[in-house]
Motif scaffolding. Structure first.
Motif, PDB file in Angstrom:
ATOM      1  N   UNK A 386       0.844  -1.191   0.000  1.00  0.00           N
ATOM      2  CA  UNK A 386       0.000   0.000   0.000  1.00  0.00           C
ATOM      3  C   UNK A 386       0.882   1.244   0.000  1.00  0.00           C
ATOM      4  N   UNK A 387       0.400   2.337  -0.572  1.00  0.00           N
ATOM      5  CA  UNK A 387       1.225   3.550  -0.646  1.00  0.00           C
ATOM      6  C   UNK A 387       1.490   4.139   0.735  1.00  0.00           C
ATOM      7  N   UNK A 388       2.667   4.724   0.896  1.00  0.00           N
ATOM      8  CA  UNK A 388       2.992   5.394   2.157  1.00  0.00           C
ATOM      9  C   UNK A 388       2.243   6.716   2.243  1.00  0.00           C
ATOM     10  N   UNK A 389       1.934   7.101   3.474  1.00  0.00           N
ATOM     11  CA  UNK A 389       1.217   8.356   3.671  1.00  0.00           C
ATOM     12  C   UNK A 389       2.133   9.546   3.422  1.00  0.00           C
ATOM     13  N   UNK A 390       1.654  10.482   2.601  1.00  0.00           N
ATOM     14  CA  UNK A 390       2.371  11.741   2.401  1.00  0.00           C
ATOM     15  C   UNK A 390       1.983  12.696   3.528  1.00  0.00           C
ATOM     16  N   UNK A 391       2.715  13.794   3.629  1.00  0.00           N
ATOM     17  CA  UNK A 391       2.410  14.782   4.667  1.00  0.00           C
ATOM     18  C   UNK A 391       0.979  15.298   4.529  1.00  0.00           C
ATOM     19  N   UNK A 392       0.538  15.495   3.284  1.00  0.00           N
ATOM     20  CA  UNK A 392      -0.823  15.996   3.061  1.00  0.00           C
ATOM     21  C   UNK A 392      -1.853  14.962   3.515  1.00  0.00           C
ATOM     22  N   UNK A 393      -1.516  13.658   3.335  1.00  0.00           N
ATOM     23  CA  UNK A 393      -2.427  12.602   3.797  1.00  0.00           C
ATOM     24  C   UNK A 393      -2.544  12.628   5.315  1.00  0.00           C
ATOM     25  N   UNK A 394      -1.406  12.860   5.988  1.00  0.00           N
ATOM     26  CA  UNK A 394      -1.421  12.895   7.448  1.00  0.00           C
ATOM     27  C   UNK A 394      -2.251  14.070   7.961  1.00  0.00           C
ATOM     28  N   UNK A 395      -2.129  15.212   7.289  1.00  0.00           N
ATOM     29  CA  UNK A 395      -2.942  16.365   7.675  1.00  0.00           C
ATOM     30  C   UNK A 395      -4.420  16.053   7.501  1.00  0.00           C
ATOM     31  N   UNK A 396      -4.741  15.337   6.412  1.00  0.00           N
ATOM     32  CA  UNK A 396      -6.133  14.988   6.152  1.00  0.00           C
ATOM     33  C   UNK A 396      -6.648  14.007   7.208  1.00  0.00           C
ATOM     34  N   UNK A 397      -5.783  13.080   7.636  1.00  0.00           N
ATOM     35  CA  UNK A 397      -6.174  12.136   8.688  1.00  0.00           C
ATOM     36  C   UNK A 397      -6.495  12.888   9.983  1.00  0.00           C
ATOM     37  N   UNK A 398      -5.682  13.900  10.276  1.00  0.00           N
ATOM     38  CA  UNK A 398      -5.920  14.695  11.486  1.00  0.00           C
ATOM     39  C   UNK A 398      -7.272  15.402  11.389  1.00  0.00           C
ATOM     40  N   UNK A 399      -7.545  15.980  10.220  1.00  0.00           N
ATOM     41  CA  UNK A 399      -8.834  16.645  10.022  1.00  0.00           C
ATOM     42  C   UNK A 399      -9.979  15.652  10.174  1.00  0.00           C
ATOM     43  N   UNK A 400      -9.776  14.435   9.628  1.00  0.00           N
ATOM     44  CA  UNK A 400     -10.807  13.397   9.702  1.00  0.00           C
ATOM     45  C   UNK A 400     -11.108  13.044  11.156  1.00  0.00           C
ATOM     46  N   UNK A 549     -13.672   2.157  -9.632  1.00  0.00           N
ATOM     47  CA  UNK A 549     -13.720   2.539  -8.218  1.00  0.00           C
ATOM     48  C   UNK A 549     -12.316   2.567  -7.643  1.00  0.00           C
ATOM     49  N   UNK A 550     -11.982   3.657  -6.941  1.00  0.00           N
ATOM     50  CA  UNK A 550     -10.683   3.805  -6.302  1.00  0.00           C
ATOM     51  C   UNK A 550     -10.630   2.983  -5.009  1.00  0.00           C
ATOM     52  N   UNK A 551      -9.436   2.472  -4.705  1.00  0.00           N
ATOM     53  CA  UNK A 551      -9.209   1.817  -3.419  1.00  0.00           C
ATOM     54  C   UNK A 551      -9.308   2.854  -2.296  1.00  0.00           C
ATOM     55  N   UNK A 552      -9.786   2.455  -1.106  1.00  0.00           N
ATOM     56  CA  UNK A 552      -9.832   3.400   0.026  1.00  0.00           C
ATOM     57  C   UNK A 552      -8.457   3.920   0.412  1.00  0.00           C
ATOM     58  N   UNK A 553      -7.394   3.202   0.038  1.00  0.00           N
ATOM     59  CA  UNK A 553      -6.035   3.649   0.346  1.00  0.00           C
ATOM     60  C   UNK A 553      -5.373   4.340  -0.840  1.00  0.00           C
ATOM     61  N   UNK A 554      -6.132   4.561  -1.926  1.00  0.00           N
ATOM     62  CA  UNK A 554      -5.557   5.191  -3.109  1.00  0.00           C
ATOM     63  C   UNK A 554      -4.682   4.234  -3.889  1.00  0.00           C
ATOM     64  N   UNK A 555      -4.054   4.749  -4.930  1.00  0.00           N
ATOM     65  CA  UNK A 555      -3.076   4.033  -5.765  1.00  0.00           C
ATOM     66  C   UNK A 555      -3.720   2.964  -6.638  1.00  0.00           C
TER      67      UNK A 555
END
Length: 756
Positions: A386-400, A549-555
């Motif tokens: 699975x793809x590694x989380x980018x900084x923007x993904x981590x920010x989005x997780x925090x918002x979530x 359909x996109x995977x929930x984890x992207x990529x």
């Protein structure tokens, strides 16, 4: 899989019906329970009745039968199936050294001709098989189908089986006789044996057509087509158009039906009744069809009721074999990555934001690290890359996580608000809709081959600045993400041009940077939502691509189309990573499991399949819908699947046990949208009947009682409790519901085009 077609060989093995699909490739409805092997051709031996027992003397007393046995044994040995050789040799009472002696000989004994040797060439294997595949006593000699091509959709090979036919005048007699017998048996057996009517009717009709008995075929069809179940009417309409042998060539529906054995699930008692009847009547024609074209999955226990059978019936190839749903499925959720939250003065509570959702919300609890370690049903983190989380993904997780703390807890007494987005004057023909996970963007696919993207927040859509302008930006500034956007291009919507046919499906990536679309032009396209241009065109399907359909984890993403296969892609690969082949008709909808390790596909063959992304294997087959499937949705915890179809029903499935566990009735037209709330409490369904309905999914799943017997036999007892589970019905103003989406705070968004 080849079948010992000619003889009434007992399918009721004491070693369970699992042996019918054993690796030796021979056991279909045939094995040798109660230590006997009935004569290879019922018509050739007067003692084939239910009381006859031909044991070891079959091998010793009849030279032709002995040669047949030797041919089978040598074929099994040639394919290194030594266990099967030993079992069959013992059952037939052959001495150990007989096979070794015969294998040294290049020719057999007696008038039967060559029996073959252990080193038989490939060309001889079909001649050996022809000894086993004996046509009925009234059939004219005909070329036999080679085993190697048995399951391949080669027209000449596929149709050649229909040349093995009896007296056309007797077909009505055969079918009528079986019908009278089934109608005369006890009620408990009648429902199960009635399953035979449809597949026998189809194959007998096709045999008549293939052998140019057009008038007899027409009379047969007209006399018996009214006896078939209502959910087969569409198939019978296609069948009625096949009136000449030439029509059969190239007909996809026919080839599908012919190459896939129709699966019937019957209790051992009912099967013994049927076998005894056919033996006593010497009804070779029907028995040959059962052996050649049907797979009878026998179970021990009480026969199923009519309602139980009807709940699982309706697909093109009958029910799923029980073995098909016994593979272990890792339906648990992956452990959420641990994200270190920055501590700032304005948000003191940020240090425990990560923990809050795990304690407060059911979905986060099932995703939390503590419960994850103890979940035996979760796949390992690295089972698939699975793809590694980018900084923007981590920010989005925090918002979530922050949004999750403000999420409304839904339930029967606390239903969500519904916000409906109506597309007015959509003369381009709205065909698909999707929302981003954070509910900030809405996209629509249209029949004029365009994709349109709207911002549904006050923030407008902007393109990234040109390369020359980007060089002038201070990349270390805090607001660099805002600075790279060109405010001159700001607008509420953007139009994406590129497809050359109607767009049938769209899907946003989890990070909102990309949008997928699929079209009648046979391609899937990946669009950048920073530049609003097409990045890649994925070409693999030869026909229209109905869903993507996109995977929930992207990529990763999945696509399904008219070519009857689903394909797994990675955004950085031009070629598909996996091809999921097995459906007998168009793949109409696709959906990723929440842990990204599995893909669900729905089809026009009225089945749902679950595929393992790791190895491409089909691990679940669900039957029960009576029409093409157009909507799929997993529960947030990954344990359950909901499906909607043209039959207007929502069916609920237990993924772990591979069973149907519920049926939600209420819609009066095709269901195109299904979605579970973020906490899994509510299931929303949207239909062409212009309604959104809310169902108590927790009650539907909690009422489930799966005992060992139910799991083993596939028996289900569906409660007719749809009115109790229906929590609310919301009518639109002449607007079919195309898509549903729950926001992170559990507000329900719906969308469709006004249809005056």
């Amino acid at each position: 899989m080849a079948a010992v077609q000619g003889g009434l060989v007992d399918a009721g093995a004491e070693k369970d019906i699992k042996s019918e699909q054993s690796t030796d490739g021979w056991a279909n409805n045939n094995n040798t329970n109660d230590g006997r092997l009935l004569s290879a051709s019922p018509g050739s031996n007067a003692s084939t009745g239910s009381n006859s027992k031909t044991t070891a003397p079959v091998a010793a007393g009849d030279t032709e039968d002995q040669q047949t046995l030797l041919a089978v044994l040598q074929f099994l040995r040639k394919n290194k199936l030594s266990d099967s050789v030993e079992v069959l040799r013992r059952e037939a009472g052959l001495p150990e050294d007989l096979l070794d002696t015969k294998s040294g000989d290049s020719s057999g004994t007696g008038s039967g001709g060559a029996a073959g040797s252990a080193d038989t060439e490939a060309g001889d294997s079909s001649s050996l098989l022809s000894r086993v595949t004996i046509s009925s006593s009234t059939a004219a000699p005909s070329p036999k189908k080679a085993l190697s091509g048995g399951d391949q959709p080669d027209v000449s090979v596929v149709l050649s089986a229909y040349s093995q036919q009896g007296d056309p005048a007797l077909y009505e007699t055969y079918y009528s006789g079986l019908k009278k017998f089934i109608e005369s048996v006890l009620d408990c057996h009648r429902a199960e044996l009635s399953q035979l009517f449809y597949p026998l009717f189809v194959h007998m009709y096709l045999e008549l057509v293939y052998n140019n008995h057009e008038s007899e075929a027409k009379a047969f069809f007209e006399k018996f087509n009214g006896d078939q179940e209502c959910y087969y009417q569409d198939d019978l309409r296609v069948l009625s158009s096949l009136t000449k042998k030439e029509h059969m060539r190239g007909n996809e529906t026919l080839l599908d039906f012919r190459t896939s054995k129709f699966v019937l699930r019957i209790s051992r008692d009912s099967y013994q009744l049927l076998k005894r009847h056919l033996q006593e009547r010497q009804n070779n024609q029907i028995w040959n069809i059962i052996q050649e074209h049907l797979f009878i999955d026998i179970f021990d226990g009480m026969p199923r009721s009519k309602s139980q059978i009807d709940a699982m019936s309706g697909s093109l190839a009958g029910e799923a074999k029980r073995e098909a749903n016994k593979t272990k499925v890792y339906y648990g959720l992956l452990k959420e990555p641990e994200i270190e939250l920055p501590l700032d003065d304005e948000d003191d509570e940020a240090e425990n934001e990560e923990g809050k959702p795990k304690k407060k919300k059911p979905k986060k609890d099932s995703m939390g690290s503590k419960s994850k370690k103890q979940d035996p049903n979760a796949p390992s983190q690295n089972r698939i890359p699975l793809p590694e989380l980018k900084d923007s993904d981590k920010l989005d997780k925090i918002m979530y996580m922050k949004e999750a703390t403000k999420r409304i807890r839904l339930g029967p007494d606390n239903l969500p608000s519904v916000c409906f987005y109506t597309f007015l004057n959509a003369y381009q023909g709205l065909t698909a809709v999707d929302f981003t996970d954070d509910s900030s963007l809405l996209a629509g696919g249209f029949a004029d081959s365009t994709v349109r993207v709207w911002s549904i927040t006050p923030k407008k859509l902007c393109k990234v600045k040109s390369a020359a302008d980007l060089n002038l930006i201070d990349k270390e500034s805090d607001d660099v993400l805002e600075r790279i956007m060109d405010e001159k291009t700001a607008s509420e919507s953007k139009v994406l041009y590129g497809h050359s046919g109607p767009v049938y499906s769209i899907s946003f990536s989890p990070d909102r940077n990309y949008l997928l679309s699929s079209s009648e032009d046979g391609t899937a396209r990946l669009w950048s939502l920073l530049t609003f241009t097409c990045l890649v065109g994925y070409k693999g399907h030869n026909y229209p691509v109905w869903d993507t359909h996109f995977s929930p984890h992207g990529y990763y993403f999945v696509s399904g189309g008219h070519d009857r296969v689903a394909r797994l892609w990675a955004t950085d690969h031009y070629q598909p990573l996996r091809i999921f082949s097995g459906h007998l008709a168009d793949v109409t909808c696709t959906h990723f499991h929440p842990n990204s390790n599995y893909v669900a596909t729905g089809s026009s063959d009225r089945t749902i399949r679950l595929w393992d992304v790791l190895n491409g294997n089909c691990v679940r087959i669900f039957t029960g819908h009576k029409g093409p499937i157009h909507a799929l949705a997993f529960s947030p915890n990954g344990k359950f699947l909901a499906s909607g179809a043209t039959d207007g029903r929502v069916l609920l499935w237990d993924i772990g046990h591979g069973l149907m566990i519920g049926e939600l009735k209420g819609h009066t037209d095709t269901i195109y949208a299904l979605k579970c709330s973020r906490d899994g409490e509510i299931l929303a369904s949207g239909s062409m009947d212009n309604t959104v309905r809310l169902w108590d999914s927790m009650k539907a799943f909690d009422d489930l009682e799966t005992d060992d017997f139910t799991a083993a036999t596939g028996h289900i007892h569906l409660q007719d409790n749809s009115p109790e589970l229906l929590l609310g019905t919301y009518m639109t103003k002449s607007t079919p519901v195309v898509h549903l989406h729950f926001t992170r705070r559990n507000l329900l968004l719906a969308a469709g085009a006004y249809n005056p």
